[in-house]
Design an enzyme around this catalytic site. Structure first.
Site, PDB file in Angstrom:
ATOM      1  N   GLY B  54      26.503  65.473  28.809  1.00  0.00           N
ATOM      2  CA  GLY B  54      25.070  65.626  28.592  1.00  0.00           C
ATOM      3  C   GLY B  54      24.799  66.684  27.561  1.00  0.00           C
ATOM      4  O   GLY B  54      25.698  67.409  27.125  1.00  0.00           O
ATOM      5  N   GLU B  74      30.989  63.085  23.805  1.00  0.00           N
ATOM      6  CA  GLU B  74      31.807  63.938  24.653  1.00  0.00           C
ATOM      7  C   GLU B  74      32.916  63.194  25.384  1.00  0.00           C
ATOM      8  O   GLU B  74      33.854  63.815  25.886  1.00  0.00           O
ATOM      9  CB  GLU B  74      30.914  64.669  25.669  1.00  0.00           C
ATOM     10  CG  GLU B  74      29.963  65.637  24.972  1.00  0.00           C
ATOM     11  CD  GLU B  74      29.020  66.320  25.932  1.00  0.00           C
ATOM     12  OE1 GLU B  74      28.572  67.419  25.615  1.00  0.00           O
ATOM     13  OE2 GLU B  74      28.719  65.748  26.991  1.00  0.00           O
ATOM     14  N   PRO B  93      14.044  76.894  38.456  1.00  0.00           N
ATOM     15  CA  PRO B  93      14.438  78.110  37.736  1.00  0.00           C
ATOM     16  C   PRO B  93      15.738  78.617  38.360  1.00  0.00           C
ATOM     17  O   PRO B  93      15.901  78.586  39.568  1.00  0.00           O
ATOM     18  CB  PRO B  93      13.287  79.081  38.009  1.00  0.00           C
ATOM     19  CG  PRO B  93      12.191  78.262  38.592  1.00  0.00           C
ATOM     20  CD  PRO B  93      12.826  77.064  39.227  1.00  0.00           C
ATOM     21  N   GLU B 124      37.910  67.522  27.031  1.00  0.00           N
ATOM     22  CA  GLU B 124      38.706  66.706  27.924  1.00  0.00           C
ATOM     23  C   GLU B 124      37.771  65.965  28.875  1.00  0.00           C
ATOM     24  O   GLU B 124      36.860  66.552  29.448  1.00  0.00           O
ATOM     25  CB  GLU B 124      39.656  67.610  28.723  1.00  0.00           C
ATOM     26  CG  GLU B 124      40.604  66.857  29.620  1.00  0.00           C
ATOM     27  CD  GLU B 124      41.416  67.799  30.489  1.00  0.00           C
ATOM     28  OE1 GLU B 124      41.287  69.019  30.288  1.00  0.00           O
ATOM     29  OE2 GLU B 124      42.140  67.312  31.373  1.00  0.00           O
TER      30      GLU B 124
END
Lengths: 246, 246
Positions: B54, B74, B93, B124
């Site tokens: 992400g 990724e 938060p 990886e």
DNA sequence: GCAAAAGTGTTGGCGCTACACCCATGG
DNA sequence: CCATGGGTGTAGCGCCAACACTTTTGC
């Protein structure tokens, strides 16, 4: 997720919008039209434009707090954390023509206020029938899609949680509860089977021997119930749509 | 929603994280351990720390595009838009200790890659069993909660959409499909009833001639199927948990 | 006033469908 | 040994009818 990258998102806004749903217990109204949504009109908005209550998230403020705060500020209604359920996130570019706006939508379930809640705020707020809102597209942004998603999520929650009692007064009749399901199902439900299904579910509702002596209504006085302490319904309460004519 | 207020949210970050789920068809593995999640390890991260693929949303980029882009960057895996389903938004938060970070989570369903996908990136990446991930809490941020929510959402989609075929190869056997349900149900399913339920659902699957001529496996050769064109399952495929011993 | 009618809530029963469980057969 | 098909008992439930308890209507 966050790598150590520069801050490049200074023009992004994060909002919270809340869909407050309620079911009007008025028997005169058709089952399909009993589902109502809380909407508001901004002071500076053109007439006939309505929007869901909501606003920007403050620094350090949890999303649910934003939902509670904005609903209170804009409609005077006080919700509790336990009433809130997340619907989803909406972030298409162009959903707000002015800038990139993300909105996290919440759903809240509320017993029907007898009258339109007296709102003494700068903004005008009221409950409007869900079907009427969807028919005449008077909502801003993608709020039509948001309330449709909220309704679908609420219905699925009705099936496997006892959340329907959230729409009822503290003491309610079996018909009150059944009308909640009918409002979301947009169809009628057999009273006998409904009663059996509810009573067979442990701790869904709790009978209070008494009869309701409210206004003298025609017909046999109904039994009163209050919410049980079950957190989920096993097995789920489902209503088959198959044996309808296709 | 957006009033004409000043821009006060310059320190807010909006990310997209994607939970790529797959079902390992290896019969040696227990049904509970067949569900796998795609995770990655950042180059600069401490060892033993894993995270979902992400990253930050770009200007003008739809959320789903961010999901596809970051998964590809990724992990090298190319997803399609139709594979993506939104799970929810996470914005407490403190969920990221460095700054206020919102994350919109998506779910993607993928047929199992025969081997751990050969990933030639700086990071990886690999599939890891869902149960193992939840047992040893090696994921960053609130990613444990995110993958739990994603699994629940995937299971509910299995019940009323034909999405289970997304986990299978283009040609699959009834056992392949059944194992998908077993992986999410964390329990075994009666093969005979499962076959009947699937075959009675119009356009769920489409039978091809016969025979997997793969490896000669013990037992009768199974029929082969491919995905039908149904978009939803009516009635939903449910598996009762009641008659189990309590 | 009283009886009948109408309206609502509650209970019972019939019949069908879905399915869990088991078994037989085929490759 | 696994896939496929069939068979049986049972639980859930759609549908309908009867009954309970009240208000309303008609005379």
């Amino acid at each position: 997720m966050p790598k150590h990258e520069r801050k490049i998102q200074m023009d992004f806004y994060v909002y919270v919008d809340t869909v407050v749903l309620t079911v009007n217990p008025d028997r005169e109204i058709a089952p399909k039209d009993r589902l109502e949504v809380l909407v508001m009109r901004r002071p500076d908005a053109s007439s006939n434009r309505w929007a869901l209550p909501g606003g920007a998230v403050k620094e350090g403020e949890p999303l649910e707090d934003t939902a509670l705060r904005k609903v209170h500020e804009e409609t005077g209604i006080s919700l509790r954390h336990k009433d809130l359920h997340q619907v989803g996130a909406y972030g298409d570019p162009g959903r707000d023509s002015r800038w990139r706006a993300f909105s996290i939508a919440y759903l809240a379930l509320l017993p029907h206020p007898g009258e339109i809640a007296p709102i003494k705020h700068s903004v005008e707020a009221r409950f409007m029938p869900y079907r009427q809102l969807q028919a005449s597209r008077v909502l801003e942004f993608d709020h039509h899609r948001i309330i449709a998603d909220a309704r679908a999520r609420a219905f699925s929650m009705l099936e496997d949680t006892p959340i329907a009692v959230s729409f009822c007064q503290p003491k309610f009749t079996m018909s009150d509860l059944r009308m909640v399901y009918e409002a979301f199902l947009q169809d009628e439900v057999d009273a006998a089977n409904f009663r059996r299904k509810v009573e067979l579910t442990k701790n869904f509702v709790q009978p209070l021997g008494v009869m309701s002596s409210d206004q003298p209504t025609p017909g046999r006085p109904p039994m009163l119930y209050r919410a049980g302490r079950a957190k989920e319904i096993t097995p789920p309460i489902r209503f088959r749509s198959s044996p309808r004519k296709d």
